[in-house]
Design an enzyme around this catalytic site. Structure first.
Site, PDB file in Angstrom:
ATOM      1  N   CYS A 159       0.945  -1.253   0.372  1.00 11.98           N
ATOM      2  CA  CYS A 159       0.788  -0.080   0.042  1.00 11.98           C
ATOM      3  C   CYS A 159       0.564   1.564  -0.502  1.00 11.98           C
ATOM      4  CB  CYS A 159      -0.681   0.047   1.580  1.00 11.98           C
ATOM      5  SG  CYS A 159      -2.068  -1.675   1.493  1.00 11.98           S
ATOM      6  N   HIS A 288      -3.774   7.990   5.896  1.00  7.99           N
ATOM      7  CA  HIS A 288      -3.738   6.598   5.614  1.00  7.99           C
ATOM      8  C   HIS A 288      -4.734   6.023   5.600  1.00  7.99           C
ATOM      9  CE1 HIS A 288      -2.126   2.767   3.851  1.00  7.99           C
ATOM     10  NE2 HIS A 288      -2.385   1.995   4.995  1.00  7.99           N
ATOM     11  N   HIS A 322      -9.836   2.117  -0.844  1.00  2.55           N
ATOM     12  CA  HIS A 322      -8.397   1.979  -0.325  1.00  2.55           C
ATOM     13  C   HIS A 322      -7.948   0.825  -1.632  1.00  2.55           C
ATOM     14  CE1 HIS A 322      -4.537   0.974   1.371  1.00  2.55           C
ATOM     15  NE2 HIS A 322      -4.729   0.591   2.225  1.00  2.55           N
TER      16      HIS A 322
END
Length: 394
Positions: A159, A288, A322
């Site tokens: 990520c 995040h 995401h």
């Protein structure tokens, strides 16, 4: 401080792909690609995902090994950079423009469809090529599309993938190994990742709720976002630049973050040091903010220790999902839009009350505006691979 100027930005996600679509979604705090989009898991559970809205360009004219949905999504965003890249080619030559991109899925979704065809028909489809699934496929495609002959490669650190490329680009430019760099990333929805995160008990069936009460996991999304970076100041105003980048690797756990956010704090402090800025210069944090209990708890602690309780914070993952390897890039593009077009801070319309296990950071509210000159954007990955980027006016 040596700013790295952003000469162009292109993006396609659940927010949309045009300026009007993206700005409308950000201002309303709700995205068309997150509204009612559902994905069926292997156990027949239905979960919310973020799907890129609108048609994607055809790749029929490209070699079969580059014909993937991931590259279609990438091309949709790349078309928005074409003029700037062509100008850079004329100015610097094709061998002086590097391509450094992030991805974690590449063409895996195409491989999934090919495997189903093999199971049903006894052979792979003629359009299938294993190279479609290779992570380097994305950077090969972008380099070939623009006719570039300089350095090109793909970074895959889960990520944080498309965040680390900004740090790499800055180093390439300062070392004189390139005069301009195309950075960004692309990841497309595939069953492997959605089911994989479900296996980790990290998927929310409904719209995610970062930092909120009863948050229970992420929504996987898909996106592509790219920027053209150079040390040369652009002709148009306002000038937006990457002011600083900081990373860390705490290696706390293969999939869980450090519970106190030690690695996250180091990445943010390293970014501030790189930008020669202090906490008082940061006007907004794009967190995040995955909406998992562990991430939001630790990130809020790290933000509070590093930046204090007054800087507004939000996660844009309820607006995009995401997007894994593309998460840093799509969130960097959101920061660019806020700075370039003086947009309100991006906040989900469905943001819920501040959770009791989250440190007392200031969650941004719909309508809040940027009151200080810089934005910090966080991305934290499996294995404790962390990156923080700072963008601002120059």
């Amino acid at each position: 401080m040596t700013p790295v100027y952003i000469h162009a930005c292109g993006a396609h996600s659940a927010l949309g792909s045009t300026l009007d679509e993206i700005h409308s979604s950000l201002k309303r705090g709700i995205s068309p690609g997150m509204s009612g989009e559902r994905f069926r898991l292997n156990d027949d559970t239905m979960v919310t995902v973020g799907r890129a809205v609108g048609a994607l360009p055809s790749l029929e004219a490209f070699p079969s090994h580059q014909q993937t949905r991931n590259n279609q999504l990438a091309l949709s965003a790349l078309l928005q950079l074409s003029d700037a890249v062509n100008e850079a080619k004329a100015r610097f030559c094709p061998d002086r423009i590097a391509v450094v991109l992030g991805s974690s899925t590449s063409g895996i979704s195409d491989g999934e469809r090919a495997l189903k065809h093999y199971i049903d028909q006894g052979e792979f489809p003629k359009t299938y090529h294993y190279h479609q699934q290779e992570l380097g496929n994305l950077s090969d495609f972008v380099s070939d599309y623009f006719g570039l002959t300089g350095l090109h490669y793909t970074v895959s650190t889960a990520c944080s993938s498309s965040g680390r490329v900004f740090l790499t680009a800055k180093r390439l430019l300062k070392a004189g190994l390139a005069d301009a760099v195309i950075v960004g990333g692309a990841d497309s929805l595939c069953a492997l990742t959605v089911n994989g995160f479900h296996g980790l008990d990290s998927i929310s069936p409904e719209l995610c709720n970062p930092f909120g009460e009863n948050r229970n996991g992420i929504n996987i999304g898909e996106a592509a976002a790219f920027m053209l970076l150079s040390l040369e100041r652009p002709s148009d105003r306002p000038h937006i630049a990457l002011l600083g980048a900081g990373d860390s690797s705490d290696a706390q756990h293969i999939s869980a973050p450090h519970p106190e956010g030690d690695g996250a704090e180091r990445a943010m402090r390293n970014a501030l040091e790189d930008a020669h800025l202090t906490a008082n210069d940061i006007g907004y944090v794009n967190a995040h903010g995955t909406s998992t209990p562990l991430n939001d708890a630790m990130e809020s602690k790290a933000i509070l220790r590093t930046l204090g309780e007054h800087v507004p914070v939000s996660s844009t993952k309820p607006l995009t999902g995401h997007t894994l390897g593309a998460a840093s890039a799509i969130e960097a593009s959101i920061c660019w839009h806020v700075l370039k077009h003086s947009l309100p801070l991006p906040v989900s319309k469905h943001q819920q009350a501040h959770a009791t296990d989250v440190a007392p950071i200031r969650l941004a509210q719909l309508g809040d505006t940027l009151e200080k000159p810089a934005i910090l954007s966080n991305s934290f990955a499996f294995g404790g691979n962390n990156i923080s980027l700072i963008f601002g006016h120059v």
